[in-house]
Write an enzyme that holds these catalytic residues in place. Structure first.
Site, PDB file in Angstrom:
ATOM      1  N   ASN A  29       0.844  -1.194   0.000  1.00 51.40           N
ATOM      2  CA  ASN A  29       0.000   0.000   0.000  1.00 51.40           C
ATOM      3  C   ASN A  29       0.886   1.254   0.000  1.00 51.40           C
ATOM      4  O   ASN A  29       1.944   1.285   0.636  1.00 51.40           O
ATOM      5  CB  ASN A  29      -1.030   0.008   1.137  1.00 51.40           C
ATOM      6  N   GLU A  69       0.315   5.117   0.622  1.00 50.13           N
ATOM      7  CA  GLU A  69      -0.611   6.170   1.058  1.00 50.13           C
ATOM      8  C   GLU A  69      -0.109   7.543   0.624  1.00 50.13           C
ATOM      9  O   GLU A  69       1.036   7.699   0.181  1.00 50.13           O
ATOM     10  CB  GLU A  69      -0.776   6.097   2.583  1.00 50.13           C
ATOM     11  N   CYS A 106      -4.075   0.584  -2.651  1.00 45.98           N
ATOM     12  CA  CYS A 106      -3.955  -0.674  -1.910  1.00 45.98           C
ATOM     13  C   CYS A 106      -2.880  -1.574  -2.516  1.00 45.98           C
ATOM     14  O   CYS A 106      -2.572  -1.493  -3.713  1.00 45.98           O
ATOM     15  CB  CYS A 106      -5.276  -1.434  -1.954  1.00 45.98           C
ATOM     16  N   GLU A 129      -2.973  -4.796  -3.196  1.00 46.60           N
ATOM     17  CA  GLU A 129      -3.432  -5.753  -4.217  1.00 46.60           C
ATOM     18  C   GLU A 129      -3.494  -5.104  -5.592  1.00 46.60           C
ATOM     19  O   GLU A 129      -3.058  -5.672  -6.595  1.00 46.60           O
ATOM     20  CB  GLU A 129      -4.837  -6.275  -3.877  1.00 46.60           C
TER      21      GLU A 129
HETATM   22  N1  THU Z   1      -5.347  -1.558   2.278  1.00 45.37           N
HETATM   23  C1  THU Z   1      -4.770  -2.394   1.353  1.00 45.37           C
HETATM   24  O1  THU Z   1      -3.624  -2.189   0.945  1.00 45.37           O
HETATM   25  N2  THU Z   1      -5.511  -3.439   0.894  1.00 45.37           N
HETATM   26  C2  THU Z   1      -6.791  -3.715   1.270  1.00 45.37           C
HETATM   27  O2  THU Z   1      -7.416  -4.606   0.715  1.00 45.37           O
HETATM   28  C3  THU Z   1      -7.404  -2.967   2.376  1.00 45.37           C
HETATM   29  C4  THU Z   1      -6.691  -1.733   2.796  1.00 45.37           C
HETATM   30  C5  THU Z   1      -4.587  -0.411   2.772  1.00 45.37           C
HETATM   31  C6  THU Z   1      -5.157   0.918   2.363  1.00 45.37           C
HETATM   32  C7  THU Z   1      -4.609   1.816   3.437  1.00 45.37           C
HETATM   33  O3  THU Z   1      -3.308   2.233   3.062  1.00 45.37           O
HETATM   34  C8  THU Z   1      -4.497   0.918   4.670  1.00 45.37           C
HETATM   35  O4  THU Z   1      -4.568  -0.412   4.189  1.00 45.37           O
HETATM   36  C9  THU Z   1      -5.581   1.148   5.706  1.00 45.37           C
HETATM   37  O5  THU Z   1      -6.826   1.112   5.124  1.00 45.37           O
END
Ligand code: THU
Length: 149
Positions: free
Chosen positions: A49, A51, A60, A62
């Protein structure tokens, strides 16, 4: 029929996702996620992820792994592993499920940093999809990328 993944493939994929997780850029949530996608030709593409200070721009893990594979010319998937710190292991968010479904049905392995694993499939996580077949049925055409220009 969806090809089943072997134990070793699952272990390798979870390990790759765990490594990618270490590169996560998650200073706002503090929730680090790693993902690794196995393609039909046996290659592994990873993502984490990423941000952003403008929170809504966060990507995200995935979707990042899937995009890396597609950018390398690999868009046929055997499975994807996602590693989170959650107990039980967290499932991909709704947006990621939709992105996975674009590429068909394949294994989804949810793992956590404590070594727990839960196995599912894209279809089980998103049983009723809006996917390329829906557009194809509406237009009477296949929706393949146009590579003519
Ligand atoms: N996140 C993911 O990378 N994959 C997911 O399927 C759910 C959420 C990340 C997004 C964000 O950076 C952090 O997790 C908290 O939501």
């Amino acid at each position: 029929m969806m090809a089943a993944m072997e134990q070793q493939q699952i272990a390798d994929l979870v390990a790759a996702a765990g490594e990618a997780r270490e590169n996560a850029h998650a200073p706002y949530s503090g929730y680090l996620v790693g993902a690794a996608a196995l393609t039909a030709d046996g290659r592994i593409f990873t993502g984490c992820n990423v941000e952003n200070a403008s929170y809504g721009l966060s990507v995200c893990a995935e979707r990042h792994a899937i995009a890396a594979a597609v950018a390398a010319g690999c868009s046929e998937f055997v499975g994807i592993a996602v590693v989170t710190p959650s107990k039980p292991p967290a499932a991909p968010c709704g947006a990621c499920r939709q992105v996975l479904a674009e590429f068909g049905d394949f294994s989804v392995i949810m793992a956590n940093t404590g070594g727990e694993q839960v196995r599912s499939t894209v279809r089980d996580l998103l049983p009723i999809t809006f996917d390329p077949a829906v557009l194809a049925a509406a237009s009477g055409k296949e929706h393949e990328p146009d590579r003519s220009s």
